[in-house]
Design a protein around this motif. Structure first.
Motif, PDB file in Angstrom:
ATOM      1  N   ALA A 206      12.578  -4.227  54.036  1.00 14.47           N
ATOM      2  CA  ALA A 206      12.683  -3.595  52.659  1.00 14.47           C
ATOM      3  C   ALA A 206      11.721  -2.358  52.786  1.00 14.47           C
ATOM      4  N   MET A 207      10.550  -2.166  53.544  1.00 17.61           N
ATOM      5  CA  MET A 207       9.783  -0.948  53.775  1.00 17.61           C
ATOM      6  C   MET A 207      10.390  -0.069  54.396  1.00 17.61           C
ATOM      7  N   GLN A 208      11.308  -0.437  55.649  1.00 11.15           N
ATOM      8  CA  GLN A 208      12.002   0.471  56.327  1.00 11.15           C
ATOM      9  C   GLN A 208      13.034   1.077  55.613  1.00 11.15           C
ATOM     10  N   LEU A 209      13.635   0.363  54.465  1.00 13.38           N
ATOM     11  CA  LEU A 209      14.891   1.089  53.787  1.00 13.38           C
ATOM     12  C   LEU A 209      14.331   1.924  52.549  1.00 13.38           C
ATOM     13  N   ILE A 210      13.085   1.864  52.275  1.00 11.48           N
ATOM     14  CA  ILE A 210      12.329   2.807  51.408  1.00 11.48           C
ATOM     15  C   ILE A 210      12.884   4.268  51.411  1.00 11.48           C
ATOM     16  N   PRO A 211      12.663   4.896  52.593  1.00 14.61           N
ATOM     17  CA  PRO A 211      12.983   6.269  52.755  1.00 14.61           C
ATOM     18  C   PRO A 211      14.418   6.659  52.641  1.00 14.61           C
ATOM     19  N   GLU A 212      15.251   5.589  52.908  1.00 16.93           N
ATOM     20  CA  GLU A 212      16.823   5.894  52.800  1.00 16.93           C
ATOM     21  C   GLU A 212      17.023   5.831  51.185  1.00 16.93           C
ATOM     22  N   ALA A 213      16.463   4.919  50.499  1.00 20.04           N
ATOM     23  CA  ALA A 213      16.484   4.820  49.077  1.00 20.04           C
ATOM     24  C   ALA A 213      16.006   6.195  48.268  1.00 20.04           C
ATOM     25  N   LEU A 214      14.978   6.483  48.925  1.00 20.23           N
ATOM     26  CA  LEU A 214      14.172   7.814  48.358  1.00 20.23           C
ATOM     27  C   LEU A 214      15.220   9.017  48.428  1.00 20.23           C
ATOM     28  N   ALA A 215      15.796   9.089  49.698  1.00 20.80           N
ATOM     29  CA  ALA A 215      16.816  10.118  50.095  1.00 20.80           C
ATOM     30  C   ALA A 215      18.141  10.100  49.190  1.00 20.80           C
ATOM     31  N   ARG A 216      18.614   8.825  49.109  1.00 21.38           N
ATOM     32  CA  ARG A 216      19.677   8.603  48.257  1.00 21.38           C
ATOM     33  C   ARG A 216      19.390   9.264  46.913  1.00 21.38           C
ATOM     34  N   ALA A 217      18.134   8.686  46.211  1.00 22.45           N
ATOM     35  CA  ALA A 217      17.732   9.236  44.791  1.00 22.45           C
ATOM     36  C   ALA A 217      17.771  10.781  44.718  1.00 22.45           C
ATOM     37  N   HIS A 218      16.992  11.153  45.562  1.00 18.95           N
ATOM     38  CA  HIS A 218      16.882  12.553  45.950  1.00 18.95           C
ATOM     39  C   HIS A 218      18.131  13.362  46.002  1.00 18.95           C
ATOM     40  N   MET A 219      19.010  13.129  46.632  1.00 16.13           N
ATOM     41  CA  MET A 219      20.294  13.453  46.787  1.00 16.13           C
ATOM     42  C   MET A 219      21.279  13.395  45.488  1.00 16.13           C
ATOM     43  N   HIS A 220      21.074  12.203  44.789  1.00 23.02           N
ATOM     44  CA  HIS A 220      21.785  11.991  43.521  1.00 23.02           C
ATOM     45  C   HIS A 220      21.153  13.046  42.466  1.00 23.02           C
ATOM     46  N   ASP A 221      19.765  13.330  42.483  1.00 21.90           N
ATOM     47  CA  ASP A 221      19.221  14.156  41.489  1.00 21.90           C
ATOM     48  C   ASP A 221      19.868  15.637  41.790  1.00 21.90           C
ATOM     49  N   ARG A 222      19.994  15.789  43.067  1.00 21.40           N
ATOM     50  CA  ARG A 222      20.288  17.351  43.540  1.00 21.40           C
ATOM     51  C   ARG A 222      21.632  17.625  43.086  1.00 21.40           C
ATOM     52  N   LEU A 223      22.574  16.609  43.301  1.00 23.88           N
ATOM     53  CA  LEU A 223      24.006  16.855  42.919  1.00 23.88           C
ATOM     54  C   LEU A 223      23.999  16.885  41.227  1.00 23.88           C
ATOM     55  N   ARG A 224      23.278  16.128  40.425  1.00 21.77           N
ATOM     56  CA  ARG A 224      23.290  16.168  38.900  1.00 21.77           C
ATOM     57  C   ARG A 224      22.716  17.667  38.819  1.00 21.77           C
ATOM     58  N   GLU A 225      21.782  18.205  39.330  1.00 23.31           N
ATOM     59  CA  GLU A 225      21.456  19.390  38.951  1.00 23.31           C
ATOM     60  C   GLU A 225      22.592  20.429  39.256  1.00 23.31           C
ATOM     61  N   ALA A 226      22.959  20.405  40.476  1.00 26.57           N
ATOM     62  CA  ALA A 226      24.130  21.452  40.713  1.00 26.57           C
ATOM     63  C   ALA A 226      25.224  21.264  39.874  1.00 26.57           C
ATOM     64  N   ASP A 227      25.762  20.012  39.465  1.00 28.01           N
ATOM     65  CA  ASP A 227      26.793  19.974  38.331  1.00 28.01           C
ATOM     66  C   ASP A 227      26.192  20.772  37.292  1.00 28.01           C
ATOM     67  N   ALA A 228      24.932  20.604  36.739  1.00 26.53           N
ATOM     68  CA  ALA A 228      24.396  21.159  35.370  1.00 26.53           C
ATOM     69  C   ALA A 228      24.527  22.578  35.737  1.00 26.53           C
ATOM     70  N   GLU A 229      24.110  23.087  37.018  1.00 27.82           N
ATOM     71  CA  GLU A 229      24.245  24.686  36.997  1.00 27.82           C
ATOM     72  C   GLU A 229      25.531  25.033  36.869  1.00 27.82           C
ATOM     73  N   ARG A 230      26.608  24.341  37.589  1.00 26.53           N
ATOM     74  CA  ARG A 230      27.956  24.850  37.789  1.00 26.53           C
ATOM     75  C   ARG A 230      28.318  24.909  36.120  1.00 26.53           C
ATOM     76  N   GLN A 231      28.216  23.854  35.395  1.00 25.55           N
ATOM     77  CA  GLN A 231      28.613  23.690  33.996  1.00 25.55           C
ATOM     78  C   GLN A 231      27.910  24.946  33.406  1.00 25.55           C
ATOM     79  N   ALA A 232      26.816  25.068  33.447  1.00 27.83           N
ATOM     80  CA  ALA A 232      25.943  26.340  32.519  1.00 27.83           C
ATOM     81  C   ALA A 232      26.616  27.766  33.045  1.00 27.83           C
ATOM     82  N   ALA A 233      26.990  27.795  34.230  1.00 26.27           N
ATOM     83  CA  ALA A 233      27.729  28.953  34.967  1.00 26.27           C
ATOM     84  C   ALA A 233      28.988  29.226  34.366  1.00 26.27           C
ATOM     85  N   ARG A 234      29.715  27.927  33.949  1.00 29.69           N
ATOM     86  CA  ARG A 234      31.047  27.983  33.385  1.00 29.69           C
ATOM     87  C   ARG A 234      31.299  28.574  32.180  1.00 29.69           C
ATOM     88  N   LEU A 235      30.002  27.680  31.393  1.00 25.25           N
ATOM     89  CA  LEU A 235      29.834  28.193  29.973  1.00 25.25           C
ATOM     90  C   LEU A 235      29.512  29.807  29.818  1.00 25.25           C
TER      91      LEU A 235
END
Length: 107
Positions: A51-80
Motif C-alpha cells: 500500500a505504501m508503494q502505491l501511495i505515490p501512484e495514487a497521489l499522481a492520479r489525484a494530481h492529474m485529476h485535479d489538473r484535468l478539472r482545472e483545465a476543463d474549468a479554464e476552457r469553459q471560462a475561455a468559451r464563456l
C-alpha cells in the motif's frame, strides 16, 4: 562470514528470511506471553508496504485529476468570455443596422 544481526541492524529486512521469535529460556513454560505465530504480522506488513508503494501512484492520479478539472474549468471560462465578446459584437452590429434602417426610413 557468519555475522548475526542485531535489533538496530538486522541481517535482513525481509520478514520471511528472519529467524522466528522464540521465548527466552529463563521464562517458565506457562508464562503470560504465549508463543504466537507471526504469519499474520508478516501478511499485514507486506500489505502495508504494498500500500505504501502505491501511495505515490495514487497521489499522481489525484494530481492529474485535479489538473484535468482545472483545465476543463479554464476552457469553459475561455468559451464563456468568447461567447460574451461575440454577443457584444452582435449587439453593436444590430444597433448599427437599426440606425441605418431608421436613417433610411427618415430620409
Amino acid at each position: 562470514m557468519n555475522a548475526t544481526g542485531t535489533v538496530d541492524r538486522p541481517l535482513t529486512h525481509d520478514p520471511q528470511k528472519q529467524a522466528p521469535m522464540t521465548s527466552p529460556a529463563f521464562e517458565p513454560s506457562g508464562s503470560a506471553t504465549p508463543n504466537v505465530s507471526i504469519s499474520g504480522a508478516n501478511r499485514s506488513r507486506q500489505n502495508r508496504t504494498r500500500a505504501m508503494q502505491l501511495i505515490p501512484e495514487a497521489l499522481a492520479r489525484a494530481h492529474m485529476h485535479d489538473r484535468l478539472r482545472e483545465a476543463d474549468a479554464e476552457r469553459q471560462a475561455a468559451r464563456l468570455v468568447a461567447a460574451r465578446r461575440m454577443q457584444r459584437r452582435a449587439e453593436r452590429v444590430s444597433m448599427r443596422a437599426r440606425r441605418a434602417l431608421a436613417m433610411a426610413v427618415m430620409h
